[in-house]
Design an enzyme around this catalytic site. Structure first.
Site, short mmCIF file in Angstrom:
data_model
loop_
_atom_site.label_atom_id
_atom_site.label_comp_id
_atom_site.label_asym_id
_atom_site.label_seq_id
_atom_site.Cartn_x
_atom_site.Cartn_y
_atom_site.Cartn_z
N LYS A 272 -23.55 4.71 -35.55
CA LYS A 272 -24.62 5.56 -36.09
C LYS A 272 -24.53 6.96 -35.49
CE LYS A 272 -27.19 5.66 -32.15
NZ LYS A 272 -27.34 6.82 -31.31
N SER B 92 -24.76 -1.79 -29.41
CA SER B 92 -25.79 -2.30 -30.33
C SER B 92 -25.14 -2.83 -31.60
CB SER B 92 -26.77 -1.19 -30.69
OG SER B 92 -27.38 -0.67 -29.54
N ALA B 93 -24.09 -2.16 -32.07
CA ALA B 93 -23.36 -2.63 -33.26
C ALA B 93 -22.78 -4.02 -33.00
CB ALA B 93 -22.25 -1.64 -33.62
N ALA C 109 -23.95 4.05 -30.47
CA ALA C 109 -24.54 2.71 -30.52
C ALA C 109 -23.50 1.60 -30.71
CB ALA C 109 -25.63 2.62 -31.60
N ASP D 244 -31.70 0.26 -30.28
CA ASP D 244 -30.83 0.64 -31.41
C ASP D 244 -30.31 -0.56 -32.21
OD1 ASP D 244 -31.11 3.27 -30.71
OD2 ASP D 244 -29.12 3.48 -29.82
N VAL E 26 -16.98 3.96 -26.64
CA VAL E 26 -17.90 3.29 -25.70
C VAL E 26 -18.70 4.33 -24.93
CG1 VAL E 26 -18.02 1.74 -23.70
CG2 VAL E 26 -16.36 1.31 -25.52
P1 ATP Z 1 -26.47 4.29 -27.61
O1 ATP Z 1 -25.93 5.25 -28.63
O2 ATP Z 1 -27.13 3.08 -28.25
O3 ATP Z 1 -27.29 4.93 -26.55
P2 ATP Z 1 -23.83 4.26 -26.53
O4 ATP Z 1 -23.02 4.30 -27.77
O5 ATP Z 1 -24.01 5.52 -25.79
O6 ATP Z 1 -25.23 3.63 -26.86
P3 ATP Z 1 -22.48 1.85 -25.81
O7 ATP Z 1 -21.12 2.06 -26.39
O8 ATP Z 1 -23.40 0.96 -26.54
O9 ATP Z 1 -23.20 3.24 -25.53
O10 ATP Z 1 -22.23 1.36 -24.31
C1 ATP Z 1 -23.16 1.53 -23.27
C2 ATP Z 1 -22.76 0.61 -22.13
O11 ATP Z 1 -23.04 -0.72 -22.53
C3 ATP Z 1 -21.26 0.64 -21.82
O12 ATP Z 1 -21.00 1.49 -20.76
C4 ATP Z 1 -20.91 -0.79 -21.50
O13 ATP Z 1 -20.79 -1.00 -20.11
C5 ATP Z 1 -22.09 -1.63 -21.97
N1 ATP Z 1 -21.75 -2.61 -23.03
C6 ATP Z 1 -22.17 -3.87 -23.08
N2 ATP Z 1 -21.71 -4.49 -24.17
C7 ATP Z 1 -20.98 -3.63 -24.84
C8 ATP Z 1 -20.25 -3.70 -26.05
N3 ATP Z 1 -20.15 -4.83 -26.76
N4 ATP Z 1 -19.63 -2.59 -26.45
C9 ATP Z 1 -19.72 -1.44 -25.74
N5 ATP Z 1 -20.38 -1.34 -24.58
C10 ATP Z 1 -21.01 -2.41 -24.12
#
Ligand code: ATP
Length: 306
Positions: free
Chosen positions: A11, A105-106, A102, A138, A97
């Site tokens: 997203k 969350s996905a 998200a 999210d 990551v």
């Molecule tokens: P958001 O946009 O919802 O704030 P984000 O995209 O910034 O999230 P994510 O990629 O969701 O961040 O990852 C945040 C942290 O969650 C990572 O540093 C990781 O350690 C942890 N995590 C746990 N499960 C997962 C997963 N399946 N995929 C990615 N990260 C994960």
């Protein structure tokens, strides 16, 4: 052995308005989510226990223990169903990551949909949304897809009408940013500025632009209250945003808590040109062209349902 595959989109927040800090540590938000065509794939296979493995470019940054949101989602679903179930989840990771798109969350949303199907639970969408809300702010949107406005912590969702497709380029930064740290930085900056934080309001002009497919207006109305905090933590992102603007982006914004930057393009060719230019930047690990809105996850069996 049969398995269930689910593709789940990333997203971008086209409006992220952050209200005052609440007593419970959260903020009230107006969060306009837009699902884009950057997908993680979650494959659920029969197994005695709930386990996960991750493959793809970003795999080394994702935990494979209980910290993985997909494992937490599968466990929460089994608990909701009141039985012990097992599944091995394979996540094909394409969403950056800790990039503000998200990705975790996905994967949680993908695990809910895939395991609901694999285990033959047949739980209705409303039940999955309830479990999703407990997993993270999210996750409900990751289950829904499309375009939607979230209020409260972002989890009270209403779908929004859109016309046509919007075209995007995403500049993926080196390294991630912690969402909690970005919110904490935002609170500190607001406190030291000493201004009263207004209650977040939906931007009606932005909703109108989504509804009519008016990319120029949408680009001009993109807002992210976390952007100043993300830029303080990662000043080099200013250069990334400026580079996209110089290439004619209709709007340039930090995506969610960053550090990914999102650029609205005039059309698909422009999005690809933006991505090509951004990928040359030293501040940029990779760049992607994508479009939105795209639908949320749907399950498909890799062999006939048993
Ligand atoms: P958001 O946009 O919802 O704030 P984000 O995209 O910034 O999230 P994510 O990629 O969701 O961040 O990852 C945040 C942290 O969650 C990572 O540093 C990781 O350690 C942890 N995590 C746990 N499960 C997962 C997963 N399946 N995929 C990615 N990260 C994960």
């Amino acid at each position: 052995m049969s398995s269930v595959t689910v593709r789940v989109p990333a997203k971008v927040n086209v409006q992220l308005s952050v209200g005052p800090l609440r007593d419970d540590g959260y903020h009230d938000l107006v969060n306009v989510f837009h699902a884009v065509s950057v997908f993680d794939e979650v494959v659920a296979k029969e197994s005695d226990h709930i386990t996960v493995s991750v493959v793809g470019e970003w795999a080394d940054q994702v935990p494979v223990d209980d910290g993985n949101l997909a494992i937490q989602a599968a466990r929460a679903l089994a608990k909701h169903a009141g039985r012990t179930y097992g599944a091995h989840l394979v996540i094909h990771k394409s969403i950056p990551v800790a990039g503000g798109m998200a990705g975790g969350s996905a994967d949680a949303a993908g695990a809910l949909v895939a395991c609901n199907e694999l285990w033959g639970l047949g739980l209705p969408f409303e039940d999955l949304m309830e479990i999703a809300g407990d997993l993270g702010s999210d996750v409900p949107f990751s289950l829904l897809g499309g375009t939607a406005v979230g209020t409260g912590r972002g989890e009270q969702l209403s779908e929004l009408p859109t016309t046509g497709s919007f075209h995007w380029a995403f500049a993926v930064a080196q390294g991630g940013l912690s969402t909690a740290e970005v919110y904490a930085q935002c609170d500190r900056q607001r406190e030291s500025a000493g201004v009263e934080v207004p209650w977040p309001q939906v931007d009606d002009a932005l909703l109108e632009a989504l509804s009519t497919g008016d990319a120029a207006t949408l680009g001009a109305r993109l807002t992210n209250d976390l952007q100043a905090a993300a830029l303080t933590l990662r000043p080099e992102l200013v250069r990334t945003l400026d580079a996209g603007r110089a290439e004619g982006a209709l709007g340039a914004i930090v995506s969610g808590s960053g550090p990914t930057c999102a650029f609205l393009a005039a059309d698909a060719d422009h999005a690809q040109r933006l991505a090509d230019a951004l990928s040359q930047l030293p501040t940029c690990r990779a760049a992607l062209a994508a479009h939105g809105p795209v639908p949320g996850p749907r399950p498909s069996w890799s062999s006939p349902r048993p």
